[in-house]
Scaffold this motif. Structure first.
Motif, PDB file in Angstrom:
ATOM      1  N   SER C 440       0.849  -1.184   0.000  1.00 53.70           N
ATOM      2  CA  SER C 440       0.000   0.000   0.000  1.00 53.70           C
ATOM      3  C   SER C 440       0.886   1.236   0.000  1.00 53.70           C
ATOM      4  O   SER C 440       2.013   1.196   0.487  1.00 53.70           O
ATOM      5  CB  SER C 440      -0.882   0.005   1.256  1.00 53.70           C
ATOM      6  N   TYR C 441       0.369   2.323  -0.562  1.00 52.10           N
ATOM      7  CA  TYR C 441       1.128   3.580  -0.518  1.00 52.10           C
ATOM      8  C   TYR C 441       0.189   4.776  -0.392  1.00 52.10           C
ATOM      9  O   TYR C 441      -1.013   4.673  -0.639  1.00 52.10           O
ATOM     10  CB  TYR C 441       2.028   3.731  -1.764  1.00 52.10           C
ATOM     11  N   TYR C 615      -5.242   5.779   0.266  1.00 48.91           N
ATOM     12  CA  TYR C 615      -4.142   4.843   0.046  1.00 48.91           C
ATOM     13  C   TYR C 615      -4.393   4.029  -1.206  1.00 48.91           C
ATOM     14  O   TYR C 615      -5.519   3.585  -1.452  1.00 48.91           O
ATOM     15  CB  TYR C 615      -3.971   3.906   1.255  1.00 48.91           C
ATOM     16  N   SER C 616      -3.321   3.851  -1.976  1.00 49.84           N
ATOM     17  CA  SER C 616      -3.406   2.929  -3.108  1.00 49.84           C
ATOM     18  C   SER C 616      -2.985   1.550  -2.607  1.00 49.84           C
ATOM     19  O   SER C 616      -2.338   1.435  -1.567  1.00 49.84           O
ATOM     20  CB  SER C 616      -2.472   3.384  -4.228  1.00 49.84           C
ATOM     21  N   PHE C 617      -3.363   0.539  -3.343  1.00 45.97           N
ATOM     22  CA  PHE C 617      -2.995  -0.835  -2.979  1.00 45.97           C
ATOM     23  C   PHE C 617      -2.505  -1.572  -4.217  1.00 45.97           C
ATOM     24  O   PHE C 617      -2.978  -1.295  -5.325  1.00 45.97           O
ATOM     25  CB  PHE C 617      -4.196  -1.563  -2.359  1.00 45.97           C
ATOM     26  N   SER C 618      -1.581  -2.473  -4.017  1.00 43.35           N
ATOM     27  CA  SER C 618      -1.035  -3.234  -5.147  1.00 43.35           C
ATOM     28  C   SER C 618      -0.800  -4.675  -4.737  1.00 43.35           C
ATOM     29  O   SER C 618      -0.569  -4.965  -3.556  1.00 43.35           O
ATOM     30  CB  SER C 618       0.315  -2.649  -5.599  1.00 43.35           C
ATOM     31  N   GLY C 721       3.388   3.346  -5.562  1.00 42.59           N
ATOM     32  CA  GLY C 721       2.894   2.119  -4.952  1.00 42.59           C
ATOM     33  C   GLY C 721       3.220   0.845  -5.695  1.00 42.59           C
ATOM     34  O   GLY C 721       3.626  -0.152  -5.064  1.00 42.59           O
ATOM     35  N   PRO C 722       3.096   0.824  -7.017  1.00 42.84           N
ATOM     36  CA  PRO C 722       3.296  -0.453  -7.720  1.00 42.84           C
ATOM     37  C   PRO C 722       4.732  -0.969  -7.661  1.00 42.84           C
ATOM     38  O   PRO C 722       4.978  -2.118  -8.017  1.00 42.84           O
ATOM     39  CB  PRO C 722       2.898  -0.126  -9.169  1.00 42.84           C
ATOM     40  N   LEU C 723       5.676  -0.135  -7.222  1.00 45.64           N
ATOM     41  CA  LEU C 723       7.048  -0.632  -7.067  1.00 45.64           C
ATOM     42  C   LEU C 723       7.133  -1.605  -5.896  1.00 45.64           C
ATOM     43  O   LEU C 723       7.937  -2.540  -5.891  1.00 45.64           O
ATOM     44  CB  LEU C 723       8.000   0.554  -6.838  1.00 45.64           C
TER      45      LEU C 723
END
Lengths: 343, 155, 788
Positions: C440-441, C615-618, C721-723
């Motif tokens: 998450s970011y 928050y984004s999630f990946s 986030g996707p990193l």
């Protein structure tokens, strides 16, 4: 922007004039593609008040002959020309592979085969800017008193980083050099000295004119290169092998390692168990394990020397299998074979 | 210590008086105002400064002007026909293949050199041809797709 | 706005070329080093050759006497200290007393060309008194000799506890402790930092810089140059790559400005590639220990997390980085009791700071490999153990992070299904493996770098009687597509096309504030400010149009360059006519919009780092191919799903995801910033290993749209986030392939071989150094966690 130091730039139109120009101007250097020399000069690794360009010389880049009788490559041929030449790709495959593995497509369009044979031995204490080298107190190769890789060593351990040089040895190539005092021809192996600073026997004014490849009606060859990425990177280890065949048996076996010392390291004498045999998995593994001995990797390239040393046998095995028409990756050796610890 | 140099850039002949040790990169940007050619290391280690010489990908940071006399230099500014962009420029824009845009001129020129010799390259051929140009933004995938789209539009 | 249906949208949600695309593909985009001004001088900086030394004397008299040299600056010309964080004002543009790393700036020269400037640097005589240097976390703690900064080598130590973790561990059925290390690495933007400064006879200073944070540069220039900010104009040029590396205040920016003031001529500084490695502010090397208690079913009972950050020579963003190594563990997993202890040490290396994921990729790596190991021990699969602990939408974490929209489970489902992870992971051919991880970011930090109550983003919209729309905003496009976000959102609200939008960005004279392109904040904050500004303009236009169309303003739709009645499609006037009518009625039509994030920080000291409005999630699955004979690891294929909230431009979001995968791959397998005899081992493009086209895997990108209630049209971040999940997924895949644990990033062939040869089948740190953390601040837990 990193800039070149002020210098004079001469463009002779013949090899003779180029040799004379270098002989006339103290400290002058020859430049062909410039892909090794220009970055090194920008980092002030050496001085060259005068550069003598070989790019104005016509007819310096031809590729002639045919495999049955031998071929001659003009030293000004680009690495791209060598890598994509159909006859070279088949009869002298290792050389085409080596040229094709050099750095990037851009560099291969600029750099020449002659220049690649003469790549200034590299070291990550030396291929740095002047400010960086000042910070570490300089090294033996330029301005310093000690070799930072091997501090008690009286000599420089910069690494021969040419892809084509070990192949030239494995193929038994000869070189024609023309200098102010005339022309001479000799084995490629004789070009190199085991020293990181004075790494060739060539005089400053000697121009490599041609690379002579012996007749190879029944030769197979392979070049395997170890590096971090699929482009850009210099070899941290190179294995070149060439096998001459008769009646399904190896007649002559030659090989050399790149990036294993300050010059390409000949290992042909360690490949003799292959002669007169039809190599199988076991024989190749045995020979490869023995042939790693002359490699002396030190901690001055990418990757650790721990790893590079252990990779030597694996790379030789793969190159040999490749040259024998076997699946190169299906060999038996792992880095830990001797210790017997690996899975 | 300047020398007279005649360069042919994007179809135009120009005569310059420059130091012979000034690289083609510096001349393009500083003497000819062609700042579309970028630079990332000036040592041949990133190919951001890529140009075409006689249609082949070259590094302007390692090329010296006297050696390129009599050769055809193409920079990114030479790609459009008038105000009509080259198909690769269009597909790079459409597919988001230029993020920061800094490697883009070299990437597009290198791709053009590929398409000029191989109009319908495989993905592997594209990867090989572009292996010399570093990009930190895209992960290259949109770039591959943009080259493929330009190739497919070529018919 | 979040709930707007996709089929009602004309621009938002469409994969369109971004506004700056044609400029970038044509070579017309003007980067900082492309600027050439009349009479411009070229400057170069002399840097320290020693990692730690006292400056005894700087003698520039020989340099000053050289023809073509116009000015030489030394430390005494710029005595005021600065730093990006108010608590870390510890940097000098040119060092006056001490140097703290090889590459620390000492003097600067402006000359008529770079050859002269370079020669002049060599003519500056600096006398140093070398001090013992500190090159590692262990050495910093051992404190040999003089500390790097007066207050010692411990820059910042923090300790927080939410609930009684010891009790939580005691009550667990199973506990596990892991120690892992993440080596430092750097951004390596393709563009070398550059700045151009001009000082007019009118006493006004203009600085163009490839910076991600023009506002913070503006503030720092005011402070260090002792000029009112009203006399300084900072223009951020398009960044040729940033990744966090251009978000600090850099010596060369200040030096260029000062040299322009001293000489009265424009001055340009472009860093060499080597200098970019010294500017750095990249990924901190972090040593971490994580200890977690689990119930038999895999549920977490408590977690204790320790991090040791190797900070380099100065503070930079380090206090924030330290907190970030402990802040987001709870954003993916419902952890009922949590203790975090972190310490950042000064070392004699270039300062570390924020790189893509700022302080969170390291702990995410630790956490995700830790969970994989526990899953093995509990007999669970890697997906199941995460499902047991998943954070829920509209919840609050134990450390007071407010989770709103959350597509984490959807992301997991997607990559697990698409890669057939569960079916294939137990049946992989020799040398091949699959690994899984989630993350998450933030979508923007909830607090500014300096504490204040003002908005974080402001946008002005002005309409022209010809139908054009001017949009002004301080945001700087660093390649991530912020220009597109601005243009697309305004175009959507006003019903015009992207081509009708004129952008003016990142110019402190012309544009209102945006705090900068960092912390993944731009889409969320600029987007919301743009919506607010555009809606105000729209309201005024609607009133004018309503009068002409004889209806109420709320019956109007703005679409396709027309303003018309929603119920009577034939009755419409053009957007330009609408503007003319409105302008005739009340004069210039313009409006502004601002965005201030809600106050979300929890009730404890140190709560400012971590809170975000969304928050984004990946989630990622990575396939690896390992060569057991050489230890080499290749990645042929990656599946990644990212909860973007809503993709304002899907092709650009995919680009961010793919670029994140790329950067993660480099960090996981080859990139590292390491030092030897006090010096950066290889500050070059060639030896700092950035993956090429040939290393890039096939990537299957899925976007999950959770429509965030507060995001602009529901959007969240995509740039960082996707990193995060990719690096641990690679480590987990290597374990799946070979049965070895490489608890240390990067995963090099040598480490894999060493692990294969060891009975433990592991390579990694054995423990953490002894360090007396302060006793943790015992923070109250949110009500929903009390008693758990």
């Amino acid at each position: 922007m990193l800039r070149l130091p002020p210098l004079r730039y001469l463009r002779p139109t013949s090899v003779e004039a180029a040799a004379e120009a270098v002989a006339e101007h103290p400290g002058a250097m020859l430049i062909a593609g410039g892909t090794d020399l220009v970055p090194n000069l920008k980092r002030r690794q050496f001085d060259a008040p005068v550069l003598v360009s070989l790019r104005g010389i016509a007819g310096f880049d031809g590729i002639q002959g045919e495999p049955g009788r031998g071929m001659v490559i003009g030293a000004g041929a680009t690495l791209d020309q060598v890598a994509t030449h159909p006859a070279l790709q088949t009869a002298y495959r290792a050389l085409a592979q080596a040229a094709g593995f050099v750095s990037t497509p851009q560099i291969r369009h600029m750099g020449t085969i002659g220049g690649n044979l003469l790549v200034d031995p590299r070291c990550n204490y030396y291929n740095q800017s002047a400010a960086w080298r000042q910070a570490v107190g300089y090294c033996l190769k330029r301005d310093g008193d000690i070799c930072l890789v091997a501090r008690s060593s009286p000599r420089c351990w910069a690494v021969s980083s040419s892809d084509s040089a070990p192949v030239a040895l494995a193929l038994g190539a000869e070189l024609t050099l023309r200098g102010a005092e005339g022309e001479r021809r000799g084995a490629a192996a004789d070009l190199y000295r085991d020293d990181g600073i004075v790494y060739t026997t060539k005089r400053a004014d000697d121009v490599i004119v041609g690379i002579h490849l012996p007749a190879a009606p029944a030769m197979t060859s392979a070049y395997w290169k170890l590096r971090r990425r699929g482009s850009f990177d210099f070899p941290v280890l190179g294995a070149a092998v060439a096998l001459d065949w008769a009646d399904g048996m190896v007649r002559v076996a030659r090989g050399a390692l790149g990036a294993a010392g300050s010059r390409p390291v000949e290992v042909s004498h360690l490949l003799t168990p292959l002669v007169g045999r039809r190599p199988d998995d076991e024989l190749i593994a045995q020979v490869a394990e023995a042939a790693e001995k002359p490699a002396r990797p030190l901690d001055n390239t990418d990757f650790s020397h721990y790893w590079r040393k252990r990779m030597t046998r694996v790379l030789i095995e793969r190159a040999l299998r490749d040259a024998c028409g076997l699946d190169p990756l299906a060999g038996r050796l792992t880095a830990q074979t001797r210790s017997g610890q690996a899975a | 210590m300047k020398v007279a140099v005649r360069l042919r850039v994007n179809g135009q002949d120009t005569e310059l008086l420059v130091p012979p040790y000034k690289t083609v990169l510096e001349i393009l940007r500083e003497d000819l105002g062609l700042t579309g050619t970028k630079h990332g290391c000036e040592l041949g280690e990133c190919s951001t400064c890529g140009i075409l010489v006689d249609g082949k990908p070259f590094l302007s940071c390692l090329a010296l002007p006297l050696d390129l006399e009599g050769h055809e230099i193409t920079t990114i500014e030479g790609l459009a026909e008038g105000s009509r962009p080259h198909p690769l420029q269009v597909t790079f824009a459409e597919l988001g293949a230029a993020q920061c845009g800094y490697c883009t001129p070299s990437m597009i020129l290198t791709a053009k050199a590929l398409l000029d010799t191989d109009p319908h390259p495989s993905r592997a051929a594209i990867q090989q041809a572009l292996a010399g140009v570093l990009c930190r933004c895209t992960g290259y995938l949109k770039i591959f797709e943009a080259v493929e789209l330009a190739a497919s539009r070529h018919g | 706005m979040a709930k707007t249906q996709a089929d009602e949208l004309a621009v938002v949600g469409k994969s369109l070329p971004k506004p700056d695309a044609m400029g970038k593909v044509s070579g017309q985009a003007r980067f900082a080093d492309d600027l050439m001004l009349p009479r411009m001088l070229f400057a170069r900086i002399l840097r320290s050759p020693l990692p730690h030394a006292r400056i005894r004397q700087v003698d520039a008299s020989r340099a000053r006497a050289m023809p073509g040299v116009q000015a030489v600056l030394t430390g005494e010309d710029l005595p005021i200290k600065y730093g990006i964080l108010p608590v870390s004002q510890d940097e000098e543009a040119l060092c006056s007393e001490k140097v703290r790393y090889v590459g620390d700036p000492v003097a600067a020269v402006a000359a008529t060309d770079e050859w002269i400037a370079d020669a002049a640097l060599e003519a500056i005589d600096v006398s140093f008194e070398a001090l013992p240097s500190v090159m590692s976390i262990d050495e910093a703690l051992a404190q040999p000799g003089e500390p790097i900064h007066p207050r010692g080598n411990v820059h910042k130590a923090v300790a927080l506890e939410f609930g009684d973790t010891e009790e939580g561990l005691r009550s667990a059925d199973h506990t596990r402790e892991d120690v892992v290390f993440f080596e430092g690495n750097t951004h390596l933007p393709m563009e070398q930092h550059a700045a151009v400064a001009q000082y007019g006879q009118d006493g006004k200073l203009t600085v163009w810089s490839s910076t991600q944070t023009p506002h913070y540069v503006h503030r720092a220039l005011g402070k260090v140059l002792e000029l009112p900010m009203s006399r300084i104009r900072v223009i951020a040029t398009p960044n040729g790559g940033g990744f966090g590396g251009k978000s600090d205040i850099f010596a060369h920016e200040i030096v260029a400005a000062k040299l322009a003031m001293v000489t009265g001529r424009p001055v340009k500084i472009t860093l060499t590639r080597e200098e970019v490695f010294y500017a750095h502010r990249g990924r901190h090397p972090v040593l971490m220990k994580v200890r977690t208690g689990f119930r038999r079913d895999g549920r977490i009972t408590a977690m204790q997390f320790q991090s040791f950050l190797d900070g380099g020579g100065y503070g930079s963003y380090g206090v924030a980085s330290t907190y970030y190594t402990g802040a987001l563990q709870t954003a993916t997993y419902a952890i009922p009791r949590y203790r975090f202890e972190g310490v950042r040490l000064f070392t004699n290396k270039p300062p570390c700071g924020p790189k893509r994921g700022h302080g969170t990729p390291q702990p995410r790596f630790a956490l995700e490999v830790h969970l994989d190991k526990v899953a093995d021990e509990l007999g669970l699969d890697p997906v199941a153990i995460r499902r047991r602990n998943l954070v829920q939408p509209n919840s609050q974490t134990v450390n007071w992070l407010r989770i709103t929209s959350c597509g984490l489970e959807a992301c997991m489902d997607r990559v697990v299904a698409d890669s057939r992870f569960l079916e294939r992971r137990t049946a992989m051919p020799s040398g091949r493996g699959l690994g899984f991880a989630v993350s998450s970011y933030l979508s923007g930090a909830g607090t500014a770098i300096y504490w204040n109550d003002m908005p974080h983003s402001e946008v002005q919209v002005k309409v022209d009687r010809g139908g054009g729309v001017s949009v002004l905003c301080g945001a700087i496009d660093i390649g991530q597509g912020s220009d597109h976000i601005l243009a697309a959102i305004v175009a959507e609200v006003l019903g015009v096309s992207l081509q009708d939008i004129q952008l003016t960005t990142a110019d402190t004279d012309l544009t209102p504030i945006d705090l900068g392109s960092y912390s993944s904040r731009v889409t969320f904050m600029v987007g919301n400010a743009a919506i607010a500004a555009a809606q105000r303009v729209r309201q005024r236009l609607a009133e004018a149009a309503a009068r002409m169309l004889h209806c109420e303003s709320d019956e109007l739709s703005f679409r396709g360059g027309q303003v018309g009645r929603r119920d009577h499609p034939g009755e419409a006037i053009s957007f330009a006519q609408t503007v003319q009518a409105a302008e005739a009625g009340e004069g210039l039509i313009s409006a502004s919009g601002s965005y201030t994030p809600p106050k979300l920080a929890g009730p404890y000291k140190g709560s400012g780092v971590g809170p975000s409005p969304a928050y984004s999630f990946s989630a990622a699955v990575v396939e690896v191919e390992c060569d057991p004979r050489t230890g080499e690891v290749r990645v042929p294929e990656v599946w990644i799903a990212h909860d973007i909230g809503r993709a304002i431009n899907p092709v650009l979001v995919e680009g961010q995801v793919e670029g994140s995968v790329y950067m993660a791959l480099g960090e996981a397998l080859m990139e590292e910033q390491t030092f030897r005899i006090g010096v950066h081992k290889f500050p070059s493009m060639l030896e700092y290993k950035s993956p090429t086209t040939l290393e890039m895997p096939v990537v299957h990108t899925s976007l999950v749209e959770s429509l965030d209630p507060e995001g602009p049209f529901g959007a969240k971040e995509a740039g960082q986030g996707p990193l995060l999940p990719v690096i641990p997924a690679i480590a987990n895949a290597v374990y799946n392939a070979l049965g070895v644990r490489i608890d240390e990033i990067p995963i090099t062939p040598e480490k894999v071989l060493r692990a294969l040869a060891q009975p433990s089948r592991r390579v990694g740190p054995k423990g953490v150094p002894r360090f007396a953390f302060p006793s943790p601040i015992q923070a109250a837990r949110p009500p929903e966690w009390e008693g758990k």
